[in-house]
Design a protein around this motif. Sequence first.
Motif, PDB file in Angstrom:
ATOM      1  N   ARG A 165       0.809  -1.210   0.000  1.00 24.03           N
ATOM      2  CA  ARG A 165       0.000   0.000   0.000  1.00 24.03           C
ATOM      3  C   ARG A 165       0.849   1.269   0.000  1.00 24.03           C
ATOM      4  O   ARG A 165       0.311   2.369  -0.069  1.00 24.03           O
ATOM      5  CB  ARG A 165      -0.979  -0.010   1.181  1.00 24.03           C
ATOM      6  CG  ARG A 165      -1.932  -1.203   1.159  1.00 24.03           C
ATOM      7  CD  ARG A 165      -3.127  -1.035   2.065  1.00 24.03           C
ATOM      8  NE  ARG A 165      -2.816  -0.533   3.373  1.00 24.03           N
ATOM      9  CZ  ARG A 165      -2.374  -1.267   4.398  1.00 24.03           C
ATOM     10  NH1 ARG A 165      -2.134  -2.560   4.218  1.00 24.03           N
ATOM     11  NH2 ARG A 165      -2.174  -0.724   5.578  1.00 24.03           N
ATOM     12  N   GLY A 166       2.158   1.106   0.067  1.00 23.04           N
ATOM     13  CA  GLY A 166       3.032   2.254  -0.094  1.00 23.04           C
ATOM     14  C   GLY A 166       3.191   2.641  -1.550  1.00 23.04           C
ATOM     15  O   GLY A 166       3.696   3.724  -1.863  1.00 23.04           O
ATOM     16  N   ASP A 167       2.739   1.764  -2.449  1.00 21.77           N
ATOM     17  CA  ASP A 167       2.772   2.015  -3.882  1.00 21.77           C
ATOM     18  C   ASP A 167       1.364   2.384  -4.352  1.00 21.77           C
ATOM     19  O   ASP A 167       0.399   1.711  -3.961  1.00 21.77           O
ATOM     20  CB  ASP A 167       3.260   0.760  -4.616  1.00 21.77           C
ATOM     21  CG  ASP A 167       3.166   0.895  -6.121  1.00 21.77           C
ATOM     22  OD1 ASP A 167       3.976   1.631  -6.709  1.00 21.77           O
ATOM     23  OD2 ASP A 167       2.261   0.256  -6.719  1.00 21.77           O
ATOM     24  N   PRO A 168       1.185   3.435  -5.159  1.00 25.07           N
ATOM     25  CA  PRO A 168      -0.155   3.854  -5.582  1.00 25.07           C
ATOM     26  C   PRO A 168      -0.969   2.734  -6.230  1.00 25.07           C
ATOM     27  O   PRO A 168      -2.161   2.575  -5.941  1.00 25.07           O
ATOM     28  CB  PRO A 168       0.126   4.987  -6.577  1.00 25.07           C
ATOM     29  CG  PRO A 168       1.439   5.549  -6.135  1.00 25.07           C
ATOM     30  CD  PRO A 168       2.230   4.368  -5.654  1.00 25.07           C
ATOM     31  N   ASP A 169      -0.341   1.951  -7.117  1.00 20.08           N
ATOM     32  CA  ASP A 169      -1.063   0.845  -7.751  1.00 20.08           C
ATOM     33  C   ASP A 169      -1.411  -0.242  -6.741  1.00 20.08           C
ATOM     34  O   ASP A 169      -2.483  -0.846  -6.788  1.00 20.08           O
ATOM     35  CB  ASP A 169      -0.231   0.253  -8.894  1.00 20.08           C
ATOM     36  CG  ASP A 169      -0.158   1.172 -10.101  1.00 20.08           C
ATOM     37  OD1 ASP A 169      -1.063   2.025 -10.254  1.00 20.08           O
ATOM     38  OD2 ASP A 169       0.790   1.042 -10.900  1.00 20.08           O
ATOM     39  N   GLY A 170      -0.484  -0.490  -5.817  1.00 17.82           N
ATOM     40  CA  GLY A 170      -0.755  -1.469  -4.773  1.00 17.82           C
ATOM     41  C   GLY A 170      -1.898  -1.022  -3.879  1.00 17.82           C
ATOM     42  O   GLY A 170      -2.735  -1.831  -3.471  1.00 17.82           O
ATOM     43  N   MET A 171      -1.941   0.268  -3.574  1.00 13.45           N
ATOM     44  CA  MET A 171      -3.040   0.820  -2.782  1.00 13.45           C
ATOM     45  C   MET A 171      -4.378   0.639  -3.489  1.00 13.45           C
ATOM     46  O   MET A 171      -5.375   0.228  -2.880  1.00 13.45           O
ATOM     47  CB  MET A 171      -2.792   2.306  -2.521  1.00 13.45           C
ATOM     48  CG  MET A 171      -3.900   2.994  -1.737  1.00 13.45           C
ATOM     49  SD  MET A 171      -3.913   2.480  -0.016  1.00 13.45           S
ATOM     50  CE  MET A 171      -2.510   3.429   0.599  1.00 13.45           C
ATOM     51  N   ARG A 172      -4.383   0.906  -4.800  1.00 11.54           N
ATOM     52  CA  ARG A 172      -5.623   0.751  -5.570  1.00 11.54           C
ATOM     53  C   ARG A 172      -6.086  -0.707  -5.578  1.00 11.54           C
ATOM     54  O   ARG A 172      -7.270  -0.991  -5.391  1.00 11.54           O
ATOM     55  CB  ARG A 172      -5.393   1.248  -7.000  1.00 11.54           C
ATOM     56  CG  ARG A 172      -6.594   1.075  -7.932  1.00 11.54           C
ATOM     57  CD  ARG A 172      -6.266   1.487  -9.353  1.00 11.54           C
ATOM     58  NE  ARG A 172      -5.108   0.764  -9.877  1.00 11.54           N
ATOM     59  CZ  ARG A 172      -5.174  -0.497 -10.337  1.00 11.54           C
ATOM     60  NH1 ARG A 172      -6.322  -1.151 -10.306  1.00 11.54           N
ATOM     61  NH2 ARG A 172      -4.087  -1.081 -10.809  1.00 11.54           N
ATOM     62  N   ARG A 173      -5.152  -1.629  -5.773  1.00 13.33           N
ATOM     63  CA  ARG A 173      -5.513  -3.054  -5.810  1.00 13.33           C
ATOM     64  C   ARG A 173      -5.997  -3.532  -4.442  1.00 13.33           C
ATOM     65  O   ARG A 173      -6.933  -4.333  -4.361  1.00 13.33           O
ATOM     66  CB  ARG A 173      -4.320  -3.884  -6.274  1.00 13.33           C
ATOM     67  CG  ARG A 173      -3.979  -3.717  -7.746  1.00 13.33           C
ATOM     68  CD  ARG A 173      -2.971  -4.765  -8.205  1.00 13.33           C
ATOM     69  NE  ARG A 173      -1.697  -4.642  -7.504  1.00 13.33           N
ATOM     70  CZ  ARG A 173      -0.668  -3.921  -7.940  1.00 13.33           C
ATOM     71  NH1 ARG A 173      -0.770  -3.242  -9.088  1.00 13.33           N
ATOM     72  NH2 ARG A 173       0.459  -3.870  -7.255  1.00 13.33           N
ATOM     73  N   ALA A 174      -5.366  -3.045  -3.378  1.00 15.67           N
ATOM     74  CA  ALA A 174      -5.787  -3.437  -2.030  1.00 15.67           C
ATOM     75  C   ALA A 174      -7.217  -2.964  -1.760  1.00 15.67           C
ATOM     76  O   ALA A 174      -8.057  -3.724  -1.258  1.00 15.67           O
ATOM     77  CB  ALA A 174      -4.837  -2.856  -0.986  1.00 15.67           C
ATOM     78  N   CYS A 175      -7.493  -1.714  -2.091  1.00 16.49           N
ATOM     79  CA  CYS A 175      -8.835  -1.162  -1.876  1.00 16.49           C
ATOM     80  C   CYS A 175      -9.878  -1.949  -2.664  1.00 16.49           C
ATOM     81  O   CYS A 175     -10.941  -2.295  -2.148  1.00 16.49           O
ATOM     82  CB  CYS A 175      -8.852   0.315  -2.281  1.00 16.49           C
ATOM     83  SG  CYS A 175     -10.422   1.140  -1.951  1.00 16.49           S
ATOM     84  N   LEU A 176      -9.552  -2.266  -3.918  1.00 18.06           N
ATOM     85  CA  LEU A 176     -10.477  -3.026  -4.764  1.00 18.06           C
ATOM     86  C   LEU A 176     -10.735  -4.409  -4.179  1.00 18.06           C
ATOM     87  O   LEU A 176     -11.882  -4.884  -4.152  1.00 18.06           O
ATOM     88  CB  LEU A 176      -9.916  -3.144  -6.177  1.00 18.06           C
ATOM     89  CG  LEU A 176     -10.777  -3.937  -7.185  1.00 18.06           C
ATOM     90  CD1 LEU A 176     -12.135  -3.274  -7.364  1.00 18.06           C
ATOM     91  CD2 LEU A 176     -10.043  -4.061  -8.517  1.00 18.06           C
ATOM     92  N   ALA A 177      -9.687  -5.064  -3.676  1.00 12.66           N
ATOM     93  CA  ALA A 177      -9.844  -6.403  -3.105  1.00 12.66           C
ATOM     94  C   ALA A 177     -10.764  -6.367  -1.884  1.00 12.66           C
ATOM     95  O   ALA A 177     -11.637  -7.236  -1.723  1.00 12.66           O
ATOM     96  CB  ALA A 177      -8.483  -6.978  -2.728  1.00 12.66           C
TER      97      ALA A 177
END
Length: 290
Positions: A165-177
């Motif tokens: 979640r420190g990465d913008p794309d990782g944050m987006r994927r985490a939220c979506l999951a």
Amino acid sequence: ARIGMKIENRRLRRPAVKGDHHNHRDRDRASARAAAPMLALNMKTTKNYDLDKYLKKHLIEGWSSGPSFLQSLDSWRKRSAKSSYATDGAESCRTTALTYFARVQHAAHHFRAVALSDIKGFGFVWYDSFATSSCVNHPDWQFEACCVLFNAAAALSFEGTSEDRGDPDGMRRACLAFQQAAGTVSHLRDLVKDSTWTERTVDLSSEFLEAFETLMLAQAQKCFYEKAAAEGKSDAILTKVSAETAALYEDVAVKMRTPRLEKGCVARSLREWVHPSIQTKDRDPSAPGV
């Protein structure tokens, strides 16, 4: 007719406040927020059965593709039963669970005239995801579908916690999951509500599923807070999102205080994690645990 299930994304509303771009946040503080842990649930486990052995003689006469369907159903059940985060990864576990879920829906239709309870020695045995020695056995396709769908939601929760979640794309994927996990639990709650079986493990109780769904929404909302903090949004925005996040976590804690959940290890496990997460300093966005 094609039978399937589309995961509903339980999207959360973003605050309609324009960011104060000249007021930069402390990036170290934002990084600490992104590193804060989130909760993932374990999948349920099951006893394996040779479906072909029990159901082969009940295939509809004239159904040419029946034997191959039954073999596929049996294969996907065995694959689903063996799935684990450690050996397969959360994404594979989720895909396997949803693929088998679709086949269970087909099986319920094709074997609708078969009384599974009349088949000697047959039943779907599933264990509680928390109290792993507790199990329930029902010869019912809908019970099988509910347990498999629970595992899909659990795998989605694990996917969310595995993202950087420190990465913008990782944050987006985490939220979506987390949003998808909440939507999956919402669908699961409807299936459980419409079921004919009343005996169930605690993790399939209406009380726990409500708490599970709300927890996933809280974690998705927390992703919004972390994103806003990382982007240096204003104190007004951070305070608003922080308050909304804390309110969701508090709702989870309230839902866990039902008599049935208070007695079980489900409540103890979640309370140990949820209660520190809702400790705020009068909704101060810099408070730890939010």
